[in-house]
Enzyme design. Structure first.
Site, mmCIF file in Angstrom:
data_model
loop_
_atom_site.group_PDB
_atom_site.id
_atom_site.type_symbol
_atom_site.label_atom_id
_atom_site.label_comp_id
_atom_site.label_asym_id
_atom_site.label_seq_id
_atom_site.Cartn_x
_atom_site.Cartn_y
_atom_site.Cartn_z
ATOM 1 N N CYS A 120 0.808 -1.232 0.000
ATOM 2 C CA CYS A 120 0.000 0.000 0.000
ATOM 3 C C CYS A 120 0.837 1.277 0.000
ATOM 4 O O CYS A 120 0.291 2.368 -0.153
ATOM 5 C CB CYS A 120 -0.954 0.000 1.180
ATOM 6 S SG CYS A 120 -2.020 -1.436 1.210
ATOM 7 N N HIS A 243 -2.744 7.091 2.866
ATOM 8 C CA HIS A 243 -3.276 5.789 2.471
ATOM 9 C C HIS A 243 -4.618 5.596 3.165
ATOM 10 O O HIS A 243 -4.758 5.839 4.366
ATOM 11 C CB HIS A 243 -2.290 4.684 2.866
ATOM 12 C CG HIS A 243 -2.833 3.316 2.641
ATOM 13 N ND1 HIS A 243 -3.534 2.981 1.500
ATOM 14 C CD2 HIS A 243 -2.806 2.188 3.408
ATOM 15 C CE1 HIS A 243 -3.903 1.719 1.576
ATOM 16 N NE2 HIS A 243 -3.480 1.217 2.723
ATOM 17 N N ASN A 273 -10.159 -0.016 1.342
ATOM 18 C CA ASN A 273 -8.702 0.009 1.155
ATOM 19 C C ASN A 273 -8.367 -0.598 -0.208
ATOM 20 O O ASN A 273 -8.497 -1.806 -0.411
ATOM 21 C CB ASN A 273 -8.038 -0.789 2.278
ATOM 22 C CG ASN A 273 -6.523 -0.821 2.176
ATOM 23 O OD1 ASN A 273 -5.949 -0.456 1.148
ATOM 24 N ND2 ASN A 273 -5.880 -1.269 3.229
HETATM 25 N N1 ACO Z 1 -17.176 -7.168 12.569
HETATM 26 C C1 ACO Z 1 -17.352 -7.410 13.881
HETATM 27 N N2 ACO Z 1 -16.343 -7.751 14.709
HETATM 28 C C2 ACO Z 1 -15.104 -7.849 14.177
HETATM 29 C C3 ACO Z 1 -14.852 -7.609 12.805
HETATM 30 C C4 ACO Z 1 -15.949 -7.258 11.990
HETATM 31 N N3 ACO Z 1 -15.839 -6.999 10.667
HETATM 32 N N4 ACO Z 1 -13.542 -7.774 12.576
HETATM 33 C C5 ACO Z 1 -12.978 -8.104 13.753
HETATM 34 N N5 ACO Z 1 -13.919 -8.168 14.711
HETATM 35 C C6 ACO Z 1 -13.780 -8.484 16.127
HETATM 36 C C7 ACO Z 1 -12.534 -9.273 16.437
HETATM 37 O O1 ACO Z 1 -12.714 -10.646 16.141
HETATM 38 C C8 ACO Z 1 -12.372 -9.002 17.906
HETATM 39 O O2 ACO Z 1 -13.237 -9.848 18.599
HETATM 40 P P1 ACO Z 1 -12.771 -10.493 20.009
HETATM 41 O O3 ACO Z 1 -12.564 -9.308 20.911
HETATM 42 O O4 ACO Z 1 -13.927 -11.344 20.357
HETATM 43 O O5 ACO Z 1 -11.505 -11.240 19.714
HETATM 44 C C9 ACO Z 1 -12.901 -7.574 18.077
HETATM 45 O O6 ACO Z 1 -13.658 -7.310 16.881
HETATM 46 C C10 ACO Z 1 -11.802 -6.544 18.210
HETATM 47 O O7 ACO Z 1 -10.815 -6.835 17.229
HETATM 48 P P2 ACO Z 1 -9.601 -5.878 16.999
HETATM 49 O O8 ACO Z 1 -8.747 -6.466 15.911
HETATM 50 O O9 ACO Z 1 -8.958 -5.523 18.288
HETATM 51 O O10 ACO Z 1 -10.385 -4.589 16.468
HETATM 52 P P3 ACO Z 1 -9.781 -3.229 16.013
HETATM 53 O O11 ACO Z 1 -10.463 -2.109 16.672
HETATM 54 O O12 ACO Z 1 -8.268 -3.244 16.039
HETATM 55 O O13 ACO Z 1 -10.235 -3.151 14.493
HETATM 56 C C11 ACO Z 1 -9.256 -3.524 12.332
HETATM 57 C C12 ACO Z 1 -9.850 -4.152 13.595
HETATM 58 C C13 ACO Z 1 -10.340 -2.673 11.675
HETATM 59 C C14 ACO Z 1 -8.811 -4.618 11.391
HETATM 60 C C15 ACO Z 1 -8.065 -2.608 12.742
HETATM 61 O O14 ACO Z 1 -7.193 -3.322 13.589
HETATM 62 C C16 ACO Z 1 -7.294 -2.111 11.559
HETATM 63 O O15 ACO Z 1 -7.787 -1.353 10.739
HETATM 64 N N6 ACO Z 1 -5.990 -2.489 11.458
HETATM 65 C C17 ACO Z 1 -5.148 -2.047 10.385
HETATM 66 C C18 ACO Z 1 -5.481 -2.796 9.145
HETATM 67 C C19 ACO Z 1 -4.834 -2.208 7.935
HETATM 68 O O16 ACO Z 1 -4.686 -1.017 7.818
HETATM 69 N N7 ACO Z 1 -4.467 -3.086 7.022
HETATM 70 C C20 ACO Z 1 -4.010 -2.704 5.747
HETATM 71 C C21 ACO Z 1 -2.561 -2.368 5.701
HETATM 72 S S1 ACO Z 1 -2.183 -1.799 4.126
HETATM 73 C C22 ACO Z 1 -1.794 -3.122 3.062
HETATM 74 O O17 ACO Z 1 -0.656 -3.382 2.768
HETATM 75 C C23 ACO Z 1 -2.942 -3.883 2.460
#
Ligand code: ACO
Length: 318
Positions: A120, A243, A273
């Site tokens: 990304c 990004h 994304n």
């Molecule tokens: N709907 C409902 N619940 C969900 C979902 C969803 N879509 N996805 C995850 N959860 C749950 C998890 O399972 C977890 O449940 P648990 O507590 O029972 O284990 C809970 O929500 C909290 O999970 P977290 O991962 O702590 O949630 P967070 O607030 O961190 O949000 C997210 C998750 C959106 C993925 C966030 O961590 C994020 O955006 N991270 C960065 C991702 C990113 O930018 N990736 C791309 C990089 S660029 C590239 O090269 C492609």
């Protein structure tokens, strides 16, 4: 005669962006579309990511061609004017050859072309490489970011399915005596490969919380480095084009940089994304609505799998 000017070393001081374009597939996937088949809901996705809908469809090359045709037209150029094509992508149409070959043919270019993969952060990497190629003597370089992440996203995994999508954007860089690419920083921490990767034939696997934390730190450090090299401070930035992964990542980075969200281009609510497509899509959206003015300093800031990061400060000079 081919207009690939490689070898004709007419050293210019620098480059500037003279055209832009964007492309999104027609098919809209809303948050509600996931509700029926995954344990998730619109409120969770909106609150945790800022994403409301995203687009699926096309191929990496077809989206790249559409964005590039718009960029070449907005630059007032013809295909024969382009001296090099750089395609940033992490989802090539084929393993071999590079997707840029297909794009080169479909655009009717006669110049060199190659793919670049820095996940990304790839579009900003490609922008900096294009700028340096212009400093080495080329006149016009087409820089495209295009990805079809839906093809490598596990639709059964709620943690990634709601994030990733398809899209492309492009710019044309032109040689300029008055350099507009003021400062940049490119980096990678290869020890972080395990937190975000996709095996051949597999799906994206991600430790979301870890990526989140690292992304904020990388964006802030990298932006400060690029700003310092440009001799500027955050106050000098008219628009941040980050990004588009997660609104909370952007808000956290902006807070640390001291740049208000009003000075930030956001499209992730409607695009999700799109990896390499994300920064040029956000740039095109700002440029299309007249949010950029001559002399504005724009901060591009990306991060991605690798873990890569890239920042560039560019004066808007159109
Ligand atoms: N709907 C409902 N619940 C969900 C979902 C969803 N879509 N996805 C995850 N959860 C749950 C998890 O399972 C977890 O449940 P648990 O507590 O029972 O284990 C809970 O929500 C909290 O999970 P977290 O991962 O702590 O949630 P967070 O607030 O961190 O949000 C997210 C998750 C959106 C993925 C966030 O961590 C994020 O955006 N991270 C960065 C991702 C990113 O930018 N990736 C791309 C990089 S660029 C590239 O090269 C492609």
């Amino acid at each position: 005669m081919a207009t690939n000017e490689t070898g004709k070393l007419k050293l210019m001081q620098g480059s500037r962006i003279i055209g832009w374009g964007a492309a999104l597939p027609d098919k809209v996937i809303t948050n509600q579309d996931f509700e029926g088949r995954l344990e998730t809901n619109d409120a969770w996705i909106t609150e945790r990511t800022g994403i409301k809908e995203r687009r699926y469809g096309g191929t990496t090359s077809s989206l790249a061609v559409e964005a590039a045709q718009k960029a070449i037209a907005s630059a007032g150029l013809a295909p024969e004017d382009i001296g090099m094509l750089i395609l940033s992508t992490t989802t090539p149409d084929k393993t071999v050859p590079a997707t840029s070959s297909t794009v080169q043919a479909e655009l009717g270019l006669s110049c060199g072309a190659f793919d670049l993969n820095a996940a990304c952060a790839g579009f900003v990497y490609a922008l900096v490489v294009g700028h340096n190629m212009i400093q080495s003597g080329l006149k016009n370089v087409l820089v495209i970011g295009s990805d079809t992440l839906s093809r490598i996203t596990d639709q059964e995994d709620r943690a990634t399915a709601v994030l990733f999508a398809d899209g492309a954007g492009a710019v044309v860089l032109q040689a300029s005596e008055d350099n507009a690419v003021l400062g940049w920083d490119l980096g990678v921490d290869g020890s972080l490969v395990p937190i975000l990767y996709c095996e051949h034939g597999g799906y994206m696997r991600m430790e979301g919380r870890e990526v989140f934390k690292r992304a904020v730190l990388a964006m802030v450090d990298s932006a400060h480095l690029a700003l310092g090299r440009a001799g500027l401070t955050p106050d000098d930035i008219a628009l941040v084009v980050p990004h588009q992964a997660n609104i909370r990542i952007i808000e956290a980075a902006n807070r640390r940089l001291g740049i208000p969200m009003e000075r930030t281009s956001i499209v992730l609510d409607t695009t999700g994304n799109t990896s390499s497509g994300s920064i040029p899509l956000a740039l095109a959206a700002a440029a299309d609505k007249g949010a950029l003015h001559p002399g504005d300093n724009v901060l591009f800031c990306g991060f991605g799998a690798g873990m890569t990061w890239a920042s560039a400060v560019v004066r808007w000079d159109i």
